[in-house]
Motif scaffolding. Sequence first.
Motif: not given
Length: 343
Positions: A204, A207-208, A211-212, A214
């Motif tokens: 993923d 997606a990670k 997330e890191a 934003p």
Amino acid sequence: MSKIRNQRVVLAARPEGRPVPSDFRLEEVSVPALGAGEMLLETIFLSLDPYMRGRMGLVKSYAQPVEIGGVMVGGTVAKVVQSRHPDWAEGDIVVAYSGWQRFAVSDGSGLRRIDPGAASLSSALGALGMPGFTAYAGMRNIGKPKPGETVVVAAASGAVGSVVGQIARIHGARAVGITTGAHKLDFVRDDLGFDAVVDHKAPDFAAKLAEACPDGIDVYFENVGGAVWDGVFPLLNPFARVPVCGLIAQYNHGAEPQPGLDRLPVTMREILSRSLTIRGFVMTEFWDSQRDDFLRDATQWVADGRLRWREDIVQGLARAPDAFIGLLDGQNFGKLVVQLGEG
């Protein structure tokens, strides 16, 4: 002088795809007598860097390829062991470009004297050398990080990427590093002080990474290409800057187009609509004008603890080919150097 034997690694064959050990040959030859204005250098450390893969092929580039039978190119830290040059004395320690060999004859061109007491000698091939300057020049001239922005760099535990992230932090930006393996991820976050790290081999990954980041990505320092770029590109903010320093994921593919969907039209549309700046560079274009600034700034950052690094030191010239092949596969941890002698 003729009794001194030089050990060297030459290019035995041009690789087809990934290099193999038989593409290199270890030789022993005589060292020629010194002429007036010449000196004999004995290598202490040899730098191994991804750009060397390009020198092994015939693809048109910014530098000439190594000839078959020619000594593999590379930066070195060396000691002057004999001198017939008025400006250089025996015992001087220099940064040179004398390649994969134990001894080299030099007329002094392109040499830089270094202070053995300022930092470890090998750092002149890493954080205080070409890789460090590459990070410095790319960030100063293209990335231009601002306080509060997000800077992402791939190969974040490597010689260039590790400095990129620390420069981002020095300028007040968030640093997000991309690498793989628990030891490298921990090093980038805990030792180098990056704000976040992402494993590019995670299923993923995209997606990670989102997330890191934003608030999106304002600067992406490109060292890798390939799948990492696919995860980064959708997150680039309007007016994001992308210094393109290397594409190690593609170095073994040559210059031929790879099969697959042509994404250039979509990429160009996004570059236009988001006002992106994507600029390739080679550090030599900035070297003459910014070298002194880099050495001043980087030396100060080392002194006050804001610039740190890790080295992966291999012992002996005979191990250089295997170490270099491993470098292209990401097996090294930190700046890869070969130690041939003592300072």
